[in-house]
Design a protein around this motif. Sequence first.
Motif, PDB file in Angstrom:
ATOM      1  N   SER A  47      12.354  -8.672  -5.602  1.00  0.00           N
ATOM      2  CA  SER A  47      10.809  -8.364  -5.830  1.00  0.00           C
ATOM      3  C   SER A  47      10.615  -7.050  -5.425  1.00  0.00           C
ATOM      4  O   SER A  47      11.441  -6.680  -4.554  1.00  0.00           O
ATOM      5  CB  SER A  47       9.919  -9.453  -5.483  1.00  0.00           C
ATOM      6  N   GLY A  48       9.459  -6.473  -5.996  1.00  0.00           N
ATOM      7  CA  GLY A  48       9.291  -5.298  -5.383  1.00  0.00           C
ATOM      8  C   GLY A  48       8.734  -5.178  -3.723  1.00  0.00           C
ATOM      9  O   GLY A  48       9.278  -4.288  -3.165  1.00  0.00           O
ATOM     10  N   TYR A  49       8.319  -6.234  -3.543  1.00  0.00           N
ATOM     11  CA  TYR A  49       7.822  -6.409  -1.933  1.00  0.00           C
ATOM     12  C   TYR A  49       9.048  -6.198  -1.132  1.00  0.00           C
ATOM     13  O   TYR A  49       9.003  -5.482  -0.427  1.00  0.00           O
ATOM     14  CB  TYR A  49       7.213  -7.548  -1.824  1.00  0.00           C
ATOM     15  N   ASN A  97      10.660  -2.755  -1.306  1.00  0.00           N
ATOM     16  CA  ASN A  97       9.883  -1.728  -0.395  1.00  0.00           C
ATOM     17  C   ASN A  97      10.071  -2.046   1.098  1.00  0.00           C
ATOM     18  O   ASN A  97      10.581  -1.169   1.799  1.00  0.00           O
ATOM     19  CB  ASN A  97       8.409  -1.774  -0.685  1.00  0.00           C
ATOM     20  N   HIS A 130       0.700   0.649  -1.594  1.00  0.00           N
ATOM     21  CA  HIS A 130       0.724  -0.564  -1.837  1.00  0.00           C
ATOM     22  C   HIS A 130       0.931  -1.352  -0.437  1.00  0.00           C
ATOM     23  O   HIS A 130       1.682  -0.774   0.417  1.00  0.00           O
ATOM     24  CB  HIS A 130       1.861  -0.811  -2.856  1.00  0.00           C
ATOM     25  N   SER A 180       3.010  -3.761   0.102  1.00  0.00           N
ATOM     26  CA  SER A 180       4.253  -3.988   0.486  1.00  0.00           C
ATOM     27  C   SER A 180       5.106  -2.660   1.148  1.00  0.00           C
ATOM     28  O   SER A 180       5.920  -2.867   2.005  1.00  0.00           O
ATOM     29  CB  SER A 180       5.166  -4.333  -0.604  1.00  0.00           C
ATOM     30  N   ASP A 238       3.140   5.695  -3.367  1.00  0.00           N
ATOM     31  CA  ASP A 238       2.889   5.160  -4.700  1.00  0.00           C
ATOM     32  C   ASP A 238       3.003   6.328  -5.888  1.00  0.00           C
ATOM     33  O   ASP A 238       2.632   7.443  -5.603  1.00  0.00           O
ATOM     34  CB  ASP A 238       1.586   4.444  -5.136  1.00  0.00           C
ATOM     35  N   SER A 296      -2.161   1.762  -7.293  1.00  0.00           N
ATOM     36  CA  SER A 296      -2.107   0.378  -8.118  1.00  0.00           C
ATOM     37  C   SER A 296      -3.501   0.183  -8.306  1.00  0.00           C
ATOM     38  O   SER A 296      -3.855  -0.575  -9.575  1.00  0.00           O
ATOM     39  CB  SER A 296      -1.483  -0.460  -7.251  1.00  0.00           C
ATOM     40  N   ASP A 337       7.245   4.786  -4.914  1.00  0.00           N
ATOM     41  CA  ASP A 337       7.248   3.464  -5.519  1.00  0.00           C
ATOM     42  C   ASP A 337       6.425   3.534  -6.783  1.00  0.00           C
ATOM     43  O   ASP A 337       5.218   3.773  -6.797  1.00  0.00           O
ATOM     44  CB  ASP A 337       6.545   2.594  -4.591  1.00  0.00           C
ATOM     45  N   ALA A 386       5.876   1.514  -9.483  1.00  0.00           N
ATOM     46  CA  ALA A 386       5.972   0.218  -9.960  1.00  0.00           C
ATOM     47  C   ALA A 386       4.928   0.208 -11.207  1.00  0.00           C
ATOM     48  O   ALA A 386       5.130  -0.596 -12.435  1.00  0.00           O
ATOM     49  CB  ALA A 386       5.022  -0.552  -8.996  1.00  0.00           C
ATOM     50  N   HIS A 387       3.892   1.183 -11.291  1.00  0.00           N
ATOM     51  CA  HIS A 387       3.080   1.093 -12.320  1.00  0.00           C
ATOM     52  C   HIS A 387       3.289   2.420 -13.293  1.00  0.00           C
ATOM     53  O   HIS A 387       2.555   2.412 -14.319  1.00  0.00           O
ATOM     54  CB  HIS A 387       1.376   1.387 -11.881  1.00  0.00           C
ATOM     55  N   THR A 424       9.681  -1.537 -10.470  1.00  0.00           N
ATOM     56  CA  THR A 424       9.466  -3.037 -10.435  1.00  0.00           C
ATOM     57  C   THR A 424       9.977  -3.553 -11.803  1.00  0.00           C
ATOM     58  O   THR A 424       9.394  -2.946 -13.097  1.00  0.00           O
ATOM     59  CB  THR A 424       8.177  -3.653  -9.782  1.00  0.00           C
ATOM     60  N   LYS A 453       6.413  -5.810 -13.979  1.00  0.00           N
ATOM     61  CA  LYS A 453       5.177  -5.368 -14.758  1.00  0.00           C
ATOM     62  C   LYS A 453       5.370  -4.850 -16.171  1.00  0.00           C
ATOM     63  O   LYS A 453       5.499  -5.653 -16.804  1.00  0.00           O
ATOM     64  CB  LYS A 453       4.359  -4.269 -13.620  1.00  0.00           C
TER      65      LYS A 453
END
Length: 388
Positions: free
Chosen positions: A105-107, A110, A131, A133, A173, A177, A202, A204-205, A234, A237
């Motif tokens: 997972s992304g959590y 990180n 984030h 994480s 980030d 997020s 990161d 993720a988005h 990640t 998403k």
Amino acid sequence: MDATLEAQLNLRRQEHLYRTRLNVASGCASTQWVEGHSLVNFCSNDYLGLAGHKDITQALKQAADLYGTGSGASHLVSGHSVVHHKLEEQLAAFSGRPRALLFSSGYMANMGAINALVGRRDLVLQDQLNHASLLDGGRLSQADFKRYKHVDMVSLEQRLEQSSAPRKLLVTDGVFSMDGNLAPLEKISALAAKHSAWLMVDDAHGIGVLGHRGGGLTEELGMGLDQVPVLVGTLGKSFGTFGAFVAGSEALIETLIQFSRSYIYTTALPPAIAAATLASLKIVREETWRRDKLVTLVARFRDGAEQIGLQLGESNTPIQPVLINSDEKVMQVGQQLRSAGFLVGAIRPPTVPAGTGRLRITLSANHSEEQVDQLVAALDSLNLGAAN
Ligand SMILES: *Cc1c(COP(=O)(O)O)cnc(C)c1O
């Protein structure tokens, strides 16, 4: 125990911060059944609309026939399948880096990356709105953990100047997020170079959404390995599947394999999920119309929302915060929108700073322009512009 916990829970209720879960009866889609009502979903992170895509689901089923459900062990024991390996190779090519490593997972990516890269006597420096994480990863590392003011380059440089740590890890980030705004990566990377800090982003988005091929903010800005040596993406998403990856140099990835505890001490993702992600990656890269459609929907939402006087964030990404400024009222508004047939995120502290409660509206390539217009009309009927 229960008496102590109940007292704490009651306090949480009084502060209007108590969290509950919805029971969702259909898969992630633009319209979903939620506790007996059909609602238009404006709160998922399924930006490209791939979480329920037929070809990806088919790839998952076919791989499950071949590999079953579980990987049965961690990557370093016997859980690392040829499908995981192929996905890592393709994710490396996708991100323009020599190698990539899958995490569950992304959590965990990180937590694992930060803790493998810094320790006692080192510095980990983070944007204050990173984030959870990333912040948790910084806390868990034994490094000196400092935050700088949100996207504030003066605050960032001050903290870099103050440190004489042997290793300095600068973490941000790519797309924030809860606000949808972008980190000023070119400036951050220049400061990292000037002060010999290592930069970890990161995205993720941003992955899937930004960049012509969906490579994220670093693709959009043309930033390679030299500028962003540690890149996190990640898969739950935009990719519509599950998991995460870190991309970077050979030495980085081998270091993570040796020292990342959240990589080493956990079961590998099911191989069928990796197979589904391979199918998803092809669509992410090739179907550029999904990103084009998002751009159109975001502009349409912002135009409509500005016309009715809503207080929007500085965001051109599919994350569109509508500031409500009262943590209590944001819950009410969320509830009213649900009664009108729309599911939106109602975000309160501690996810965001106190007093900055907001609706977090997210757009997906699966939405129609009509659905966006209907959401704006529903927001209009709540008179939020006037109340603000
Ligand atoms: C969602 C998110 C994560 C966590 O990823 P998961 O795969 O859901 O654990 C990490 N970083 C950011 C910025 C995120 O938005």
